[in-house]
Design a protein around this motif. Structure first.
Motif, PDB file in Angstrom:
ATOM      1  N   ASP A 127       3.499   0.659   2.493  1.00  7.49           N
ATOM      2  CA  ASP A 127       3.406   0.007   4.387  1.00  7.49           C
ATOM      3  C   ASP A 127       2.427  -1.294   3.304  1.00  7.49           C
ATOM      4  O   ASP A 127       2.529  -2.059   1.802  1.00  7.49           O
ATOM      5  CB  ASP A 127       1.644  -0.120   4.166  1.00  7.49           C
ATOM      6  N   ASN A 128       3.135  -2.776   3.816  1.00 11.97           N
ATOM      7  CA  ASN A 128       3.313  -4.337   3.656  1.00 11.97           C
ATOM      8  C   ASN A 128       3.055  -5.262   4.523  1.00 11.97           C
ATOM      9  O   ASN A 128       3.592  -4.854   5.797  1.00 11.97           O
ATOM     10  CB  ASN A 128       4.155  -4.778   1.951  1.00 11.97           C
ATOM     11  N   PRO A 129       2.714  -6.150   4.620  1.00  6.50           N
ATOM     12  CA  PRO A 129       2.415  -7.291   5.666  1.00  6.50           C
ATOM     13  C   PRO A 129       3.700  -7.668   5.604  1.00  6.50           C
ATOM     14  O   PRO A 129       4.528  -8.520   4.455  1.00  6.50           O
ATOM     15  CB  PRO A 129       1.034  -8.350   5.294  1.00  6.50           C
TER      16      PRO A 129
ATOM     17  N   THR B  17       0.424  -1.104  -0.420  1.00  3.79           N
ATOM     18  CA  THR B  17       0.100  -0.239  -0.019  1.00  3.79           C
ATOM     19  C   THR B  17       0.698   1.766  -0.053  1.00  3.79           C
ATOM     20  O   THR B  17       1.875   1.544   0.739  1.00  3.79           O
ATOM     21  CB  THR B  17      -0.786  -0.035   1.204  1.00  3.79           C
TER      22      THR B  17
ATOM     23  N   MET C 274       4.998  -0.333   8.213  1.00  2.00           N
ATOM     24  CA  MET C 274       4.922   0.751   7.643  1.00  2.00           C
ATOM     25  C   MET C 274       6.148   1.682   7.419  1.00  2.00           C
ATOM     26  O   MET C 274       6.935   2.103   9.016  1.00  2.00           O
ATOM     27  CB  MET C 274       3.763   1.788   8.398  1.00  2.00           C
TER      28      MET C 274
ATOM     29  N   HIS D  32       1.723  -5.502  10.133  1.00  2.00           N
ATOM     30  CA  HIS D  32       2.532  -4.734   8.990  1.00  2.00           C
ATOM     31  C   HIS D  32       3.584  -3.979   9.223  1.00  2.00           C
ATOM     32  O   HIS D  32       3.489  -3.718  10.045  1.00  2.00           O
ATOM     33  CB  HIS D  32       1.684  -3.936   8.711  1.00  2.00           C
TER      34      HIS D  32
ATOM     35  N   THR E  90      -4.305   1.984   5.505  1.00  2.00           N
ATOM     36  CA  THR E  90      -2.609   3.041   6.259  1.00  2.00           C
ATOM     37  C   THR E  90      -2.899   4.248   6.290  1.00  2.00           C
ATOM     38  O   THR E  90      -1.950   4.447   7.275  1.00  2.00           O
ATOM     39  CB  THR E  90      -1.281   2.646   4.808  1.00  2.00           C
TER      40      THR E  90
END
Lengths: 448, 250
Positions: A386-388, A371, A439, A437, B97
């Motif tokens: 952002d990623n898991p 994201t 970020m 996640h 987010t």
């Protein structure tokens, strides 16, 4: 003036022309037996002419080849690639030939410890052999060096063709070559001493090298200029496209939202109802929902709200890179306008690294989403990637480079980002791990 | 007794959630009460008491204003940094987010998952909120605040591991917490004065001893829960040993 036997002269002339042609073939990678035989024939003919007309034979030789290729092509025109290659080959070969002759001279003078031209006449057979051998050595060195730059040369040529610079490059190299020939011919007529001619040649060689360097620079500049222009046009078209997509997306999203709320509210009625038919029907509709989930793909259109072509372009590019790897790049751009005017280049570079890291990482896990969220308010812009992350990814290893000064772990390219941030005063990086996640947020102060 | 607020514009859903919340309070035997149930922003603001610690369940889109829930949450966060905020919303209304950056809510509950799941999550959230609110009411300085540009940021004191500076980037403080690494401009001296619970172990390190694990007084190396370490200056060695032994005795 040294008077040399006509057979030896012929050999030298032949060698000069023949090696030029072979260099030319090497540039174009077009060796075959038919060319080889015709090269020998042409070199012999013009080598023989050279016995009567001194250095003018080189000029005649070049003119002949141009004329021949012009006549043979239909419709009549000069093939730029071949012509340029030939000009470069002959210029390089004349320089090498001349220096080989001078080197051989010096060798002979030193060997006999006597600085007289008479010696060269006396030992002319050996002298010519030696100078040709030196020439072969120069050629070999030249080819070795050229080979190192082969890929760059190919790229350069592609640029020349792409931007139709062939004519300019040809004129420039032909001009230098003609000037070069003029010096050789005039110094022949005027019977200048070998020393002066040697210096003229040396200076000319330097001019030659500088000119070709300048030529390369010129091609690169034009290429960059053209690329920039293409990008502007491309961005304009993309903007128009994004506007239409955005409109469609908004409409569908609205419908989807209403639909979901209606379905949820209906559920309690359906649960309380006795009708099996109604319940089945409700379930069928709920299952249809999956088709609606895909609508989010339209959100690349949101990027229209970013006013910096460079930043928008980067995200679009990464969006499609991600897509090609079956990764979903979510965009959260809820504002109508994002304005960027400071440090754009550094922001683009940092953003590129952050997105690359995220895309690279999610390739290794099941949940393939990344994201990118941007918020802008009160003179502060925050760009979050952002990623898991998987549980076994240790939070400490991610940060290790962050707070030990040794940059052992460079897997996240963070060291580079740190360096770029240190160069400015208004960028801040924040990393946070939350709800499974990671970020990474770039905070930009000012420029709102 | 902490209050719970519920804001949801759909009548049927609101009724359901209120029921779940009351249930959750009973199950957890929580020191909370459902103080306000509203369907519009105006009604919510009438009930709302600024700077009151509490638990907030908010829908994102209220009467076709897509950002109503977010705006209210921003206001609550500003008034009461430690307020417990939970969003109940449909999936595509959610910019996760962005929300995380702006609000850092305690939880997001997705309506698409069905009523049973919503009920379950509400019960869990009440338990978590109860614990958090109880914890915060014991100490006066629960947050460390810092500023970047015109924006304030805060980190829970309990989570902070260390603040440090680096010679090559003068004037910048790096802050390490249990799950976060951040940076801002400032001077360690100010923070040493404003946050007396932090320990200055050398010129460029200000650390939270609550999150220290071991101290080797020979090498003067202090280790932390995240396995990071920091060197203690000779001058501070004795002071630290004293502090640590006091802590052990308590």
């Amino acid at each position: 003036m040294v008077y040399i036997d006509w057979q030896l002269s012929l050999i030298a002339n032949f060698f000069l022309l023949f090696s030029t042609l072979q260099l030319h073939r090497y540039f174009l990678k077009s060796f075959d037996i038919r060319h080889f035989l015709s090269d020998i024939a042409i070199s012999l003919v013009f080598g023989y002419i050279g016995l009567f007309v001194d250095d003018i034979f080189i000029l005649l030789f070049i003119c002949f080849i141009f004329l021949a290729s012009w006549l043979l092509s239909r419709p009549h025109r000069l093939d730029m690639q071949k012509s340029i290659s030939l000009i470069i080959a002959i210029s390089a070969e004349i320089v090498m030939f001349s220096f080989a002759t001078y080197s051989a001279r010096i060798l002979f003078f030193i060997a006999n410890n006597e600085w007289k031209l008479r010696i060269l006449e006396e030992f002319q057979q050996n002298f010519i052999t030696i100078s040709l051998m030196i020439n072969v050595i120069f050629l070999a060195i030249f080819l070795l060096v050229i080979n190192q730059f082969r890929t760059q040369m190919v790229k350069l040529w592609i640029q020349v063709e792409q931007y139709h610079l062939g004519k300019q490059v040809f004129e420039m190299s032909l001009g230098v070559f003609l000037a070069f020939m003029l010096i050789l011919i005039i110094s022949d007529f005027q019977a200048v001493t070998a020393t002066i001619q040697a210096f003229l040649l040396l200076i000319f060689t330097i001019v030659l090298v500088v000119t070709y360097r300048q030529l390369i620079f010129f091609v690169h500049t034009i290429a960059i200029q053209n690329e920039a222009q293409e990008k502007i046009i491309y961005n304009k078209q993309l903007n128009e496209y994004l506007t239409t997509v955005q409109q469609q997306y908004t409409d569908i999203r609205k419908f989807k939202h209403d639909f979901q709320n209606i379905m949820l509210s209906m559920k309690s009625f359906v649960d309380n109802s006795d009708s099996i038919e109604l319940k089945n029907y409700y379930h069928d509709i709920v299952n249809e929902k999956n088709t609606l989930e895909n609508i989010n793909d339209g959100n690349v259109a949101q990027l229209r709200s970013i006013d910096s072509d460079a930043i928008r372009g980067l995200i679009i590019q990464k969006f499609f890179v991600a897509k090609s790897k079956q990764i979903k790049l979510n965009l959260e751009l809820n504002q109508n306008n994002y304005h960027f005017d400071n440090e754009i280049l550094i922001i683009v570079r940092i953003l590129g690294i952050l997105l690359d890291n995220a895309i690279e990482y999610v390739q290794t896990i099941d949940e393939k989403t990344v994201t990118c969220a941007i918020t802008q308010a009160d003179n502060i812009t925050e760009i979050t990637i952002d990623n898991p992350i998987q549980n076994d990814l240790n939070f400490k290893t991610i940060f290790k480079t962050g707070y030990t000064t040794k940059a052992k772990h460079s897997g996240f390219g963070l060291a580079n980002i740190r360096r770029m941030i240190s160069e400015t005063d208004n960028l801040y990086l924040e990393t946070k791990v939350i709800h499974g996640h990671i970020m990474m947020t770039l905070i930009i102060v000012g420029g709102d | 007794m902490f209050p719970i607020y519920l804001l949801e514009d759909n009548d049927i859903q609101r009724q359901k959630y209120a029921e779940f919340i009351k249930n959750g309070i009973l199950i957890n035997d929580a020191n909370l009460e459902l103080k306000s149930i509203t369907g519009t922003v105006e009604d919510f603001l009438q009930d709302y008491v600024p700077q009151e610690q509490g638990l907030y369940f908010l829908d994102m889109e209220i009467q076709s204003n897509k950002l109503a829930g977010l705006n209210i949450a921003e206001r609550i966060r500003k008034d009461t940094p430690l307020a417990q905020i939970v969003f109940i919303t449909t999936h595509d209304e959610l910019s996760l987010t962005t929300l995380e950056r702006k609000i850092a809510p305690m939880d997001y509950i997705l309506k698409d998952k069905g009523l049973d799941e919503i009920k379950h999550r509400i019960t869990d959230d009440i338990e978590t909120a109860q614990n958090n609110l109880h914890r915060y009411s014991h100490s006066s300085k629960n947050l460390l605040d810092y500023k970047i540009g015109s924006r304030y940021f805060s980190i829970l004191m309990d989570d902070i591991i260390m603040l440090y500076t680096q010679k090559d980037v003068p004037g910048r403080i790096f802050i390490v917490s249990k799950n976060q690494l951040a940076e801002f401009n400032g001077s360690l001296n100010t923070f040493e004065i404003n946050y007396p619970s932090l320990f200055r172990c050398n010129r460029s390190y200000l650390v939270n001893l609550e999150n220290a694990t071991t101290y080797d007084s020979h090498t003067r190396t202090l280790s932390f829960i995240d396995e990071s370490t920091c060197e203690v200056s000779f001058r501070k060695n004795k002071e630290l040993i004293k502090l640590l032994s006091n802590k052990k005795n308590v």
